[in-house]
Design an enzyme around this catalytic site. Structure first.
Site, mmCIF file in Angstrom:
data_model
loop_
_atom_site.group_PDB
_atom_site.id
_atom_site.type_symbol
_atom_site.label_atom_id
_atom_site.label_comp_id
_atom_site.label_asym_id
_atom_site.label_seq_id
_atom_site.Cartn_x
_atom_site.Cartn_y
_atom_site.Cartn_z
ATOM 1 N N ALA A 48 1.093 -1.287 -0.346
ATOM 2 C CA ALA A 48 0.007 0.050 0.316
ATOM 3 C C ALA A 48 0.917 1.700 0.011
ATOM 4 C CB ALA A 48 -1.105 -0.166 1.470
ATOM 5 N N CYS A 49 2.180 1.593 0.627
ATOM 6 C CA CYS A 49 3.309 1.806 0.838
ATOM 7 C C CYS A 49 3.596 2.187 -0.503
ATOM 8 C CB CYS A 49 3.810 2.251 1.583
ATOM 9 S SG CYS A 49 4.688 3.536 2.161
ATOM 10 N N PRO A 50 3.258 3.696 -1.033
ATOM 11 C CA PRO A 50 3.861 4.854 -2.350
ATOM 12 C C PRO A 50 5.917 4.847 -1.778
ATOM 13 C CG PRO A 50 2.912 6.247 -1.040
ATOM 14 C CD PRO A 50 2.632 5.352 0.043
ATOM 15 N N HIS A 53 6.733 0.929 -2.173
ATOM 16 C CA HIS A 53 6.614 0.549 -3.748
ATOM 17 C C HIS A 53 8.166 1.124 -4.422
ATOM 18 C CE1 HIS A 53 3.235 0.028 -6.634
ATOM 19 N NE2 HIS A 53 4.598 -0.784 -6.665
#
Length: 313
Positions: A48-50, A53
């Site tokens: 979920a975390c940019p 990512h």
């Protein structure tokens, strides 16, 4: 982030201020303790975390899948922060069977008293966190492990070439403040004044990004060479229409309707480059934001749209 109370992340003036990462070692062949080795270092991430990512994309671009194992937290963040609940699609923590990411932080530092963030680059030899700053982890992945990468084609990939470093650093600095972190400063604002100030900055940043891509001589931000700047911006832009427009109220415009050059760049990366497509999990992305941030979305209803999440190339 370590809990679900949005107001705890903002100052009294309603402004969100990001925590500075606290583990900042660098892996290198010359380091006294942290040398590159296969299967020694483990990457803990959230899909979920940019910020996390970014590290997944570079790990794949550099062919590090068989060098650095990955462990994924669940998409639902509760009062104790990121967890390894397999009901929320976590892989679990095979090293220590930890229930929460916070357990790793306390294993590394029993006196740790800050937020429990991802990504975490963990050293299984010394049982400690090497680094939890995504910008530094992707630099390490870019060049520190070249001697143990088997795929020659991926070993020579360079996302931070010396000839482009000045421009990369300039763009990184500008877009970090306006776009990457700007969406959070907008979404986590707790006053109308803070929100309105920051949402305008986000779209000023998008306007500049649109212009940079319009003037580019190639498919990427800096022409024909894929760089870390593309990676850093992709992880925010791919979340923009599906999450940030509605959840963070970044709704002055959308990527697909108002920014044709950004949209084309996004579609190309997502549909044509497996390192981007295969590390993007929209279930984790949408469910995390809409069901973890209860003060923003108290009913926890996850919107179905947009459809598709990224327009077809």
């Amino acid at each position: 982030m370590s809990n679900t109370h949005i107001t705890d992340w903002s100052s009294k003036d309603g402004e969100f201020r990001r925590q500075v990462s606290s583990f900042r070692e660098r892996i290198s062949p010359e380091h006294k303790y942290f040398q590159p080795e296969k299967d020694r270092y483990h990457l803990y991430v959230s899909y979920a975390c940019p910020w996390a990512h970014r590290t997944l994309i570079v790990r794949k671009l550099k062919g590090l899948e068989n060098v650095i194992p990955v462990h994924v937290v669940g998409w639902l963040m509760g009062p104790n922060g990121w967890n390894f609940d397999k009901e929320n699609d976590s892989t679990g923590d095979p090293l220590y069977n930890s229930p929460y990411l916070r357990n790793l932080y306390f294993r590394a530092d029993p006196n740790y008293n800050m937020r429990f963030t991802v990504p975490v680059l963990w050293d299984s030899k010394y049982n400690t966190i090497v680094n939890n700053e995504s910008a530094e982890i992707i630099r390490m992945f870019n060049d520190a492990f070249n001697e143990v990468i088997e795929d020659e084609e991926k070993r020579v990939v360079d996302l931070y070439p010396s000839s482009l470093r000045t421009k990369i650093d300039e763009l990184n600095d500008y877009f970090y403040d306006t776009v990457n972190n700007g969406v959070y400063k907008t979404g986590f604002a707790t006053t109308a004044e803070a929100y309105e100030k920051n949402v305008r900055v986000v779209f000023q940043g998008l306007d500049r990004l649109e212009q940079v891509l319009k003037e580019s001589k190639g498919p990427f931000l800096l022409g024909d060479h894929l760089t870390e700047t593309d990676v850093r911006l992709y992880t925010t832009i791919v979340r923009f229409d599906p999450v940030y427009v509605q959840h963070f109220k970044c709704n002055i415009g959308t990527i697909r309707h108002n920014y044709p050059h950004i949209n084309q760049w996004l579609k190309r990366l997502y549909w044509k480059h497996p390192a981007f497509h295969e590390t993007t999990d929209f279930k984790h992305i949408k469910c995390h934001y809409t069901q973890s941030h209860t003060q923003i979305n108290p009913l926890g209803i996850t919107p179905l749209g947009p459809i598709p999440n990224v327009e077809y190339f």
